[in-house]
Scaffold this motif. Structure first.
Motif, mmCIF file in Angstrom:
data_model
loop_
_atom_site.group_PDB
_atom_site.id
_atom_site.type_symbol
_atom_site.label_atom_id
_atom_site.label_comp_id
_atom_site.label_asym_id
_atom_site.label_seq_id
_atom_site.Cartn_x
_atom_site.Cartn_y
_atom_site.Cartn_z
ATOM 1 N N GLY A 139 20.323 -8.464 7.393
ATOM 2 C CA GLY A 139 19.493 -9.279 6.514
ATOM 3 C C GLY A 139 18.022 -9.199 6.834
ATOM 4 N N VAL A 140 17.655 -9.422 8.081
ATOM 5 C CA VAL A 140 16.279 -9.296 8.563
ATOM 6 C C VAL A 140 16.299 -8.359 9.762
ATOM 7 N N VAL A 141 15.385 -7.389 9.776
ATOM 8 C CA VAL A 141 15.355 -6.437 10.884
ATOM 9 C C VAL A 141 13.948 -6.305 11.429
ATOM 10 N N ASP A 142 13.850 -6.022 12.722
ATOM 11 C CA ASP A 142 12.575 -5.662 13.318
ATOM 12 C C ASP A 142 12.194 -4.268 12.836
ATOM 13 N N VAL A 143 10.936 -4.124 12.435
ATOM 14 C CA VAL A 143 10.451 -2.836 11.957
ATOM 15 C C VAL A 143 9.069 -2.574 12.539
ATOM 16 N N GLU A 144 8.622 -1.353 12.383
ATOM 17 C CA GLU A 144 7.238 -1.000 12.641
ATOM 18 C C GLU A 144 6.722 -0.259 11.419
ATOM 19 N N TYR A 145 5.426 -0.393 11.173
ATOM 20 C CA TYR A 145 4.874 0.210 9.967
ATOM 21 C C TYR A 145 3.474 0.752 10.225
ATOM 22 N N ARG A 146 3.060 1.644 9.355
ATOM 23 C CA ARG A 146 1.682 2.115 9.332
ATOM 24 C C ARG A 146 1.334 2.470 7.892
ATOM 25 N N ARG A 147 0.060 2.349 7.570
ATOM 26 C CA ARG A 147 -0.364 2.730 6.232
ATOM 27 C C ARG A 147 -0.412 4.245 6.137
ATOM 28 N N VAL A 148 0.037 4.764 5.012
ATOM 29 C CA VAL A 148 0.041 6.206 4.767
ATOM 30 C C VAL A 148 -0.550 6.463 3.381
ATOM 31 N N PRO A 149 -1.008 7.689 3.117
ATOM 32 C CA PRO A 149 -1.557 7.977 1.785
ATOM 33 C C PRO A 149 -0.481 7.881 0.701
ATOM 34 N N CYS A 150 -0.821 7.264 -0.415
ATOM 35 C CA CYS A 150 0.051 7.327 -1.589
ATOM 36 C C CYS A 150 -0.090 8.715 -2.200
ATOM 37 N N ARG A 151 1.015 9.241 -2.682
ATOM 38 C CA ARG A 151 1.005 10.592 -3.248
ATOM 39 C C ARG A 151 1.613 10.566 -4.645
ATOM 40 N N TYR A 152 0.809 10.964 -5.632
ATOM 41 C CA TYR A 152 1.273 11.032 -7.018
ATOM 42 C C TYR A 152 0.904 12.386 -7.602
ATOM 43 N N SER A 153 1.705 12.845 -8.527
ATOM 44 C CA SER A 153 1.418 14.121 -9.191
ATOM 45 C C SER A 153 0.418 13.934 -10.328
ATOM 46 N N SER A 154 0.201 12.686 -10.757
ATOM 47 C CA SER A 154 -0.714 12.412 -11.863
ATOM 48 C C SER A 154 -2.081 11.985 -11.335
ATOM 49 N N ASN A 155 -3.046 11.897 -12.243
ATOM 50 C CA ASN A 155 -4.348 11.334 -11.927
ATOM 51 C C ASN A 155 -4.266 9.812 -11.854
ATOM 52 N N LEU A 156 -5.347 9.207 -11.389
ATOM 53 C CA LEU A 156 -5.496 7.768 -11.519
ATOM 54 C C LEU A 156 -5.444 7.415 -13.006
ATOM 55 N N VAL A 157 -4.792 6.307 -13.312
ATOM 56 C CA VAL A 157 -4.638 5.869 -14.699
ATOM 57 C C VAL A 157 -5.150 4.436 -14.819
ATOM 58 N N ILE A 158 -5.864 4.152 -15.904
ATOM 59 C CA ILE A 158 -6.306 2.796 -16.197
ATOM 60 C C ILE A 158 -5.437 2.259 -17.331
ATOM 61 N N LYS A 159 -4.709 1.199 -17.034
ATOM 62 C CA LYS A 159 -3.853 0.578 -18.042
ATOM 63 C C LYS A 159 -4.545 -0.649 -18.608
ATOM 64 N N VAL A 160 -4.522 -0.778 -19.927
ATOM 65 C CA VAL A 160 -4.999 -1.999 -20.567
ATOM 66 C C VAL A 160 -3.872 -3.019 -20.501
ATOM 67 N N HIS A 161 -4.129 -4.118 -19.818
ATOM 68 C CA HIS A 161 -3.094 -5.125 -19.611
ATOM 69 C C HIS A 161 -2.598 -5.685 -20.937
ATOM 70 N N GLU A 162 -1.300 -6.030 -20.949
ATOM 71 C CA GLU A 162 -0.664 -6.501 -22.181
ATOM 72 C C GLU A 162 -1.294 -7.776 -22.739
ATOM 73 N N ARG A 163 -1.965 -8.539 -21.902
ATOM 74 C CA ARG A 163 -2.571 -9.780 -22.401
ATOM 75 C C ARG A 163 -3.993 -9.581 -22.912
ATOM 76 N N SER A 164 -4.427 -8.348 -22.940
ATOM 77 C CA SER A 164 -5.719 -8.058 -23.561
ATOM 78 C C SER A 164 -5.637 -8.317 -25.062
ATOM 79 N N SER A 165 -6.789 -8.589 -25.671
ATOM 80 C CA SER A 165 -6.836 -8.872 -27.110
ATOM 81 C C SER A 165 -8.071 -8.210 -27.699
ATOM 82 N N TYR A 166 -7.853 -7.109 -28.400
ATOM 83 C CA TYR A 166 -8.969 -6.371 -29.009
ATOM 84 C C TYR A 166 -9.598 -7.197 -30.120
ATOM 85 N N PRO A 167 -10.927 -7.269 -30.199
ATOM 86 C CA PRO A 167 -11.934 -6.637 -29.338
ATOM 87 C C PRO A 167 -12.585 -7.611 -28.351
ATOM 88 N N HIS A 168 -12.017 -8.827 -28.231
ATOM 89 C CA HIS A 168 -12.744 -9.894 -27.540
ATOM 90 C C HIS A 168 -12.426 -10.044 -26.053
#
Length: 258
Positions: A139-168
């Motif tokens: 259920g709960v375990v002792d772990v160790e961690y380190r930050r590593v680079p995220c790796r994606y095959s795509s470019n950075l993407v900007i998503k327009v959040h669903e609660r946006s309301s054009y044009p305001h």
């Protein structure tokens, strides 16, 4: 339209957190790149992540890295930690692999003195072949961690959040953020006054502005901080969002933040 405000601090507390103490001791030395903590897991449909997580990623936060995602507590850092990737490995020699698993932080969550609340898929990947059931029993375990680079095959993407309301009202979420950088500020170009205007971090990875520019494609500027040297720099995304943007659409930034 009212912007998303403080009522949208979705600090989701994961269910199905088991609180059985692990039988091993995590020992981290002063010069060890790994940090000791504890991890648990939560249940979800198809063992993926949480689509309504506190980072605001939606479906992306459920399926990114094939569901290898985690809720984090201290590492959430008021939303700055959203999208960061970590190598996590548990310390029960009989059941755990040496390499552990890599996860993306997509939510906020607190467990039994844990920094990570892993999706079921991620938690199972800590285990050696045919040992997942034994690991789940802790259920709960002792772990160790380190930050590593995220790796994606795509470019950075900007998503327009669903609660946006054009044009305001415009809210955006950067996704597929490679490397080990944090986005610490976001600005939008205001052509009428020829200046960059600060956007507000609403919660998690969601940034917004009232009365966005009209009639032309929207340019953004991201302040990023590399974890290796803590040096901040600005990255400009010219005309990254179409003038006739719509809620829910995504736009390729044509760069990565490696």
């Amino acid at each position: 339209m009212h912007a998303m405000g403080s009522s949208h601090h979705y600090y989701f507390m994961f269910s199905a957190v088991l609180v059985v103490a692990a039988a091993s001791l995590c020992l981290c030395l002063a010069d060890d790149p790994f940090i000791c903590t504890r991890a648990t897991y939560y249940g979800s449909p198809e063992c993926y992540g949480n689509p309504s997580g506190a980072c605001g990623y939606g479906e992306y936060g459920r399926t990114v890295y094939n569901g290898q995602v985690s809720g984090v507590s201290r590492l959430y850092r008021n939303g700055t930690g959203c999208g960061a990737c970590y190598q996590v490995r548990c310390k029960i020699a009989a059941h755990c692999t040496d390499e552990g698993t890599e996860v993306v932080a997509t939510d906020y969550g607190e467990g039994h003195y844990t920094d990570f609340i892993l999706s079921t898929r991620a938690y199972a990947n800590l285990a050696k072949p045919n040992m997942a059931a034994e690991l789940f029993a802790y259920g709960v375990v002792d772990v160790e961690y380190r930050r590593v680079p995220c790796r994606y095959s795509s470019n950075l993407v900007i998503k327009v959040h669903e609660r946006s309301s054009y044009p305001h009202y415009l809210a955006v979420v950067p996704i597929y953020q490679s490397g080990t950088t944090d986005i610490t500020a976001l600005q939008i170009w205001q052509d009428d006054c020829k200046e960059w205007r600060e956007m507000r971090r609403v919660y998690g990875a969601v940034w917004d502005t009232q009365s966005p520019p009209l009639g032309a494609a929207i340019s953004l500027r991201l302040q990023i901080v590399a974890t290796a040297n803590a040096e901040a720099k600005w990255v400009q995304l010219s005309s990254v969002i179409a003038a006739d943007w719509k809620a829910g659409l995504t736009y390729d930034a044509a760069i990565q933040l490696n």
